[in-house]
Design an enzyme around this catalytic site. Structure first.
Site, PDB file in Angstrom:
ATOM      1  N   CYS A 106      11.332  -9.287  -4.784  1.00  0.00           N
ATOM      2  CA  CYS A 106      11.463  -9.983  -3.555  1.00  0.00           C
ATOM      3  C   CYS A 106      11.836 -11.300  -3.574  1.00  0.00           C
ATOM      4  O   CYS A 106      12.917 -11.338  -2.691  1.00  0.00           O
ATOM      5  CB  CYS A 106       9.768  -9.946  -2.929  1.00  0.00           C
ATOM      6  SG  CYS A 106       9.833 -10.650  -1.178  1.00  0.00           S
ATOM      7  N   CYS A 203       2.010  -7.138  -1.051  1.00  0.00           N
ATOM      8  CA  CYS A 203       1.812  -7.276   0.291  1.00  0.00           C
ATOM      9  C   CYS A 203       1.786  -5.785   0.998  1.00  0.00           C
ATOM     10  O   CYS A 203       1.300  -5.793   2.275  1.00  0.00           O
ATOM     11  CB  CYS A 203       2.853  -8.208   0.993  1.00  0.00           C
ATOM     12  SG  CYS A 203       4.553  -7.735   0.537  1.00  0.00           S
TER      13      CYS A 203
END
Length: 360
Positions: A106, A203
């Protein structure tokens, strides 16, 4: 406490300021990052990446912070990129018997990928900021990453994919503070996320969903064997080797006269090899897909090495060979795991050298 309205007025009357774009998630760390840069005289803009279709709450929380600080706020749709580079990578890693680091992907493809590029090229950012706990220093013509003040929050491990291009335009205002100080600043200035908890590591897997359930829904039951790594004895059966990672002890579900650990995984045969704790120690591994944070003059040296985030640095001898590095530890380390990141730190001051993907 400084009066918030007077504080904002002070910033409005300052001279021309540098433009700073903050990757604003709506959490405590990114919110205080925006506050601190505003306090230092930057013209601050918030930028929030929409990572998933279900991330409306992230956008909403970030906008609340932007409104509180009276700064512009932009939303960038990164959902397709996030799925391709983070979620699919995560799933495929387990499919291939590896244990992934989604936060590192990410950082590389989202925060310092599409968001960084949008901030610089479209929003005119002179600096790009996030709420990471790390310290960037410019020394002898290169940018280097050093540990933050709060050693419990230090995040160099997740930043090894960054290079000079990114570091030259990035700032980490939180490096001077520990987490409690950051939380107190959020309270003092009554920022919206002042009472929020730290974000979870993965997440896109929200509670009550677990990683095991998430993967089980993707792959289904795949019956295989638990085999003793030394004797070849079959200890029992499992429902898919993707449910296990090297070094794992809990959740194996085998009644044995001594604790069993996952020692290796053969994804083609769907075998999970188990053994005693001492069977899980090795002195060497290879790091592939190597990225160096700055150019090195030496190709063979001693360094501190971490082969997972939650471990102490271990001293090792490093040999750099093209785009990979051979690592020889001075003492055996446990749970060297395919797919995890191996990260190199300077032996004297623990600044970040670089890192890559672990191969056993």
């Amino acid at each position: 406490m400084t009066d918030f309205k007077n504080y904002l007025y002070y910033n409005k009357i300052m001279d021309t300021r540098k433009k700073a774009v903050v990757a604003l998630s709506g959490g405590v760390d990114s919110s205080v990052t925006a506050l601190l840069l505003q306090q230092q005289g930057y013209e601050v803009t918030g930028l929030t990446g929409r990572m998933m279709n279900a991330s409306d709450s992230v956008v909403f929380n970030a906008k609340r912070v932007a409104d509180k600080l009276q700064i512009k706020h932009y939303v960038f749709d990164a959902a397709e990129k996030f799925k391709d580079k983070v979620i699919d990578y995560f799933i495929n890693s387990y499919r291939n018997g590896k244990t992934p680091n989604p936060c590192i992907m990410c950082n590389q493809f989202i925060k310092w990928g599409v968001l960084f590029d949008y901030a610089v090229n479209e929003l005119g950012a002179e600096v790009f900021a996030t709420g990471h706990y790390a310290d960037i220093r410019y020394i002898d013509g290169v940018y280097k990453l050093y540990p933050a003040k709060d050693e419990h929050k230090d995040q160099l491990y997740f930043l090894y994919r960054l290079g000079q291009k990114h570091l030259s335009k990035t700032v980490f205002p939180l490096h001077k503070y520990d987490k409690e100080q950051v939380r107190q600043m959020a309270v003092d200035f009554n920022l919206p996320p002042k009472d929020s908890k730290d974000s979870q590591d993965i997440c896109f897997i929200q509670k009550p969903m677990t990683t095991k359930k998430f993967l089980s829904e993707k792959f289904g039951a795949q019956k295989g064997d638990f085999i003793d790594i030394l004797t070849g004895k079959k200890w029992g059966e499992h429902q898919g080797c993707y449910q296990y990672t090297i070094g794992q002890r809990k959740g194996i579900g085998i009644a044995a006269p001594y604790p069993l650990y996952v020692i290796d995984i053969d994804v083609k045969k769907n075998i999970v090899y188990v053994g005693r704790e001492e069977d899980n120690y090795k002195t060497n591994c290879r790091i592939i897909d190597l990225n160096l944070t700055y150019p090195l003059e030496k190709y063979e040296f001693d360094a501190w090495v971490k082969i997972r985030y939650n471990m102490h640095h271990k001293k090792a001898h490093v040999r750099l060979l093209n785009d990979f590095a051979d690592i020889e530890f001075y003492e055996p380390v446990n749970s060297i795991t395919n797919g995890q990141s191996g990260v190199l730190y300077d032996l004297e001051d623990k600044h970040l050298i670089g890192g890559g993907v672990v191969v056993r």
